[in-house]
Design a protein around this motif. Structure first.
Motif, PDB file in Angstrom:
ATOM      1  N   TYR A  17      32.188  36.503  32.642  1.00  0.00           N
ATOM      2  CA  TYR A  17      32.131  36.447  34.110  1.00  0.00           C
ATOM      3  C   TYR A  17      32.097  37.833  34.756  1.00  0.00           C
ATOM      4  O   TYR A  17      31.044  38.413  34.903  1.00  0.00           O
ATOM      5  N   CYS A  18      33.239  38.394  35.109  1.00  0.00           N
ATOM      6  CA  CYS A  18      33.160  39.556  36.008  1.00  0.00           C
ATOM      7  C   CYS A  18      33.121  40.890  35.279  1.00  0.00           C
ATOM      8  O   CYS A  18      33.285  40.983  34.062  1.00  0.00           O
ATOM      9  N   VAL A  20      35.123  43.244  35.043  1.00  0.00           N
ATOM     10  CA  VAL A  20      36.332  43.798  34.422  1.00  0.00           C
ATOM     11  C   VAL A  20      36.131  43.918  32.910  1.00  0.00           C
ATOM     12  O   VAL A  20      36.575  44.868  32.279  1.00  0.00           O
ATOM     13  N   CYS A  22      37.044  41.671  30.310  1.00  0.00           N
ATOM     14  CA  CYS A  22      38.216  41.340  29.492  1.00  0.00           C
ATOM     15  C   CYS A  22      37.784  40.963  28.076  1.00  0.00           C
ATOM     16  O   CYS A  22      36.869  40.152  27.884  1.00  0.00           O
ATOM     17  N   LEU A  48      43.993  37.457  31.020  1.00  0.00           N
ATOM     18  CA  LEU A  48      42.758  36.800  31.469  1.00  0.00           C
ATOM     19  C   LEU A  48      43.048  36.116  32.796  1.00  0.00           C
ATOM     20  O   LEU A  48      44.185  35.713  33.048  1.00  0.00           O
ATOM     21  N   CYS A  49      42.020  35.951  33.610  1.00  0.00           N
ATOM     22  CA  CYS A  49      42.204  35.155  34.828  1.00  0.00           C
ATOM     23  C   CYS A  49      41.760  33.722  34.545  1.00  0.00           C
ATOM     24  O   CYS A  49      41.357  33.373  33.436  1.00  0.00           O
ATOM     25  N   LYS A  51      39.144  32.093  35.274  1.00  0.00           N
ATOM     26  CA  LYS A  51      37.759  31.874  34.808  1.00  0.00           C
ATOM     27  C   LYS A  51      37.648  32.183  33.316  1.00  0.00           C
ATOM     28  O   LYS A  51      37.069  31.412  32.550  1.00  0.00           O
TER      29      LYS A  51
HETATM   30 FE1  SF4 Z   1      36.898  39.006  35.051  1.00  0.00          FE
HETATM   31 FE2  SF4 Z   1      38.717  37.101  34.811  1.00  0.00          FE
HETATM   32 FE3  SF4 Z   1      36.813  37.324  32.995  1.00  0.00          FE
HETATM   33 FE4  SF4 Z   1      38.693  39.147  33.115  1.00  0.00          FE
HETATM   34  S1  SF4 Z   1      38.982  37.002  32.583  1.00  0.00           S
HETATM   35  S2  SF4 Z   1      36.481  39.542  32.924  1.00  0.00           S
HETATM   36  S3  SF4 Z   1      39.090  39.255  35.304  1.00  0.00           S
HETATM   37  S4  SF4 Z   1      36.527  36.808  35.149  1.00  0.00           S
END
Ligand code: SF4
Length: 700
Positions: A17-18, A20, A22, A48-49, A51
């Motif tokens: 996803y984003c 960052v 992770c 982790l978030c 998502k």
């Molecule tokens: Fe981004 Fe959340 Fe994925 Fe980390 S776990 S990369 S903060 S979306």
């Protein structure tokens, strides 16, 4: 979801996803991901978030494409509200790969032969690997014969990149977000990390707990306000007024760093003169912030020993987005706040590989590593590397391509993993343009809204189904690995791009992304000392990297900037109003963005069970006062109208919203926010003004 008891293999990879980035571990049973754990990556430390933790089941969604699809004769192109992506055979029919690739390549080659090389364009994807981004732009430049290649960076940080390249000679961050914990002061402006970069937000929270003063400058409130030393809410679209007023304070109170300025910069005298007319008293009524408050925040930043500035799309997605970023860069340069631990400039990059895709050349005016297509020396270096003549004409950007389709100058496109029928501004126009294409090849996981305009759809592997590297917002190049097999006949994007390229007369023989990475190193100095084998072993290496056994530079430009003179340049910005003005008919500011649970146009997260259950329906957020003005209760239908269209969605009350504003996420096809947005562009970054449109609110 989340049953870690029963897995039979574990595979280390990166969150899809984003930005960052992770690091995570997929737990797999029977060729299906059943759980995800955080790993001790440098940017997530095991966190982790929601998502990354729960958004892992979309690859096995029943609507996944498993065979190439050809449009049925007579089916009109367009977003059909009755179309069911899980049952695409109402509009398309299945074909074998050979037939699909022959058809896709023949259509593109025919248009090129008939009308010339400038009639084809491609949108690559920031959700693909670095290697796939490299191959995609190489296909457009060497196979299509133009530089008409772009991707979603145009819609998120193109203006930030334009300002950074102009002022400090590079388009990437100067320091990682982990440095926030070293800073005395951190400015967060135009960003909402708890929603959009949730794990980065944990570093800001930790920093605040350790004593870092967090200053949040934003028209909207946010969850991190609870950790802030100071929150400055300013009127939407008045960023340049506010930042110039802060610079005025720094200049008139001699808070600038003379030694740093004389050693590392040029153009400060002109900036000093420029900001004299932006006194806090004069700017206060413009930006809706008390003059004393402007002085206080300027002093806090300038007097800090170590300070950082982080920004997001609240800064970049304006017609004055480049000016906004120029001002932030000027603040950092004036105060000597780069090149040391706890200092720096950091545009928080959005998608998991938007940094890497930009570095790898999915940008129309530059070759990989931001080398201008107009420079003869650069052009001949890439001609030698790829063995073919290249165009020295900068290509068109995302929204310009939509206009060019309308004008009949772009006739065919290849769209990989992007969804412009949801993500582009002024969607009614963008969709009508897509429908005019004579030949559209779409490559994706699902029949997205954009794929509903395609002549041929090529089924691609999901991130968890392929190997490849990605680069996060911190410039960390990281290794992703296939955990499960693609369903049916879906193929990795690199394989499909190569198959199409060879049918268009190229002669490629990559057997694995590793081969592509080796070629990238020949054209990208940023990858010096970073090898596939290193990434396999070490998982993450930051660029630039000075040695084979060094982890790479978290903080850059301590001695010199990568400009011709080695100095950074101040670039003065004069305030421009947003493109649209409020009036009696359209009195409210519409702003758009993402939700914590949903990612961009929703094609993945809305097909993830947990995420979809958490946020199942289209909502708009507005303040209690604004809701009351409409005579509505939370949960009622809200009608939002702009000069371009109308949508209806549920009203959600949000005490953190400013009065006179409404926020709409852009992931819901049933109430597509971008039907409302304005396609006016920033003149430098060519980014649309997603953060400001004049609208009217009413009940249904
Ligand atoms: Fe981004 Fe959340 Fe994925 Fe980390 S776990 S990369 S903060 S979306």
């Amino acid at each position: 979801v989340g049953n870690s008891e029963a897995f039979d293999t574990e595979v280390d990879s990166i969150c899809p996803y984003c930005g960052v980035g992770c690091q995570l571990t997929y737990q797999v049973k029977d060729n299906r991901i059943i759980n995800v754990k955080g790993r001790e990556g440098p940017s997530n430390l095991g966190r982790l978030c929601v998502k990354g933790r729960f958004g892992f089941d979309y690859p096995r969604h029943p609507a996944r494409l498993t065979k190439p699809l050809m449009r049925k004769p007579g089916v009109p192109k367009g977003v059909d509200p009755d179309f069911d992506p899980a049952n695409p055979l109402t509009h398309f029919y299945e074909v074998e790969w050979d037939e699909a690739l022959d058809f896709a390549a023949r259509g593109l080659s025919h248009l090129r032969a008939e009308y010339g090389r400038d009639v084809l364009a491609g949108f690559g994807s920031a959700k693909c690997s670095n290697e796939e981004a490299w191959l995609f732009q190489k296909l457009v430049r060497t196979g299509f014969g133009s530089n008409h290649v772009d991707h979603c960076t145009r819609l998120c940080h193109a203006s930030s990149v334009a300002a950074l390249i102009e002022c400090i000679g590079t388009g990437a961050v100067t320091a990682s977000f982990m440095q926030a914990e070293q800073a005395d002061v951190v400015i967060l402006t135009g960003c909402n990390p708890a929603v959009n970069h949730p794990v980065a937000a944990t570093f800001f929270k930790q920093a605040a707990k350790k004593g870092t003063k967090i200053l949040i400058l934003d028209p909207r409130g946010q969850a991190l306000n609870a950790y802030a030393h100071k929150v400055v809410r300013f009127a939407p679209g008045t960023d340049v007024f506010l930042f110039n007023a802060m610079l005025h304070v720094i200049v008139t109170e001699h808070l600038y760093d003379e030694t740093y300025i004389s050693q590392h910069t040029e153009g400060f005298e002109a900036l000093k003169q420029h900001v004299m007319r932006f006194s806090p008293e004069a700017m206060a009524p413009e930006c809706g912030v008390e003059a004393d408050e402007i002085r206080a925040v300027a002093r806090l930043y300038a007097n800090a020993d170590k300070a950082m500035i982080f920004w997001g799309m609240g800064i970049s997605q304006h017609t004055h987005g480049t000016d906004n970023a120029r001002c932030l860069i000027s603040l950092a340069l004036a105060c000597g706040q780069t090149g040391r631990p706890g200092t720096g400039l950091h545009p928080l990059r959005g998608q998991n590989n938007v940094q890497g895709a930009s570095d790898a050349g999915l940008i129309p005016m530059v070759f990989p590593d931001y080398q201008p297509v107009t420079e003869a020396q650069v052009q001949s270096a890439f001609e030698e590397l790829w063995g073919t003549p290249l165009s020295d004409k900068p290509g068109l950007t995302v929204v310009e391509i939509m206009h060019a389709i309308d004008a009949g100058t772009i006739r065919g496109m290849y769209i990989l993993g992007e969804n412009p029928a949801m993500s582009d501004p002024d969607l009614n126009h963008a969709r009508s343009a897509l429908a005019k294409l004579e030949h559209l090849v779409v490559q994706d996981l699902f029949v997205t809204e954009t794929a509903q305009f395609a002549d041929i759809i090529l089924p691609a592997a999901a991130w968890a189904e392929k190997d490849g590297t990605v680069t996060n917002t911190n410039r960390q190049v990281q290794m992703g690995r296939a955990a499960i097999d693609p369903p049916g006949e879906a193929k990795p994007d690199w394989w499909i791009i190569q198959a199409l390229a060879n049918r268009m007369g190229l002669n490629w023989h990559y057997t694995h992304p590793r081969d592509v990475f080796a070629e990238m190193k020949q054209g990208m100095n940023s990858l010096n000392h970073i090898t596939w084998d290193r990434l396999e072993q070490e998982e993450s290496v930051t660029y630039p990297c000075a040695g084979d056994d060094e982890p790479g530079q978290d903080i850059v430009y301590s001695d010199a900037f990568p400009t011709l003179t080695g100095r950074a340049k101040f670039s003065a910005a004069s305030p421009l109003p947003p493109d649209e003005t409020l009036d009696a008919e359209y009195p409210v500011v519409l702003t758009t963005g993402r939700q914590l649970e949903h990612w961009h146009t929703g094609s993945m997260t809305r097909r993830s069970n947990v995420l979809d259950a958490l946020e199942p329906e289209a909502v708009a957020s507005l303040s209690p006062t604004e809701l009351q003005k409409c005579g509505l209760q939370p949960g009622d239908d809200l009608v939002i109208t702009t000069r371009r269209g109308q949508i209806i969605l549920k009203a959600r009350v949000d005490p953190l919203m400013a009065d006179g504003m409404v926020f709409v996420p852009f992931c819901y096809v049933e109430a597509a926010a971008n039907i409302l947005t304005n396609a006016a562009l920033d003149p430098y970054g060519k980014i649309p003004e997603f953060k400001y449109a004049a609208c009217r609110l009413s009940g249904n």
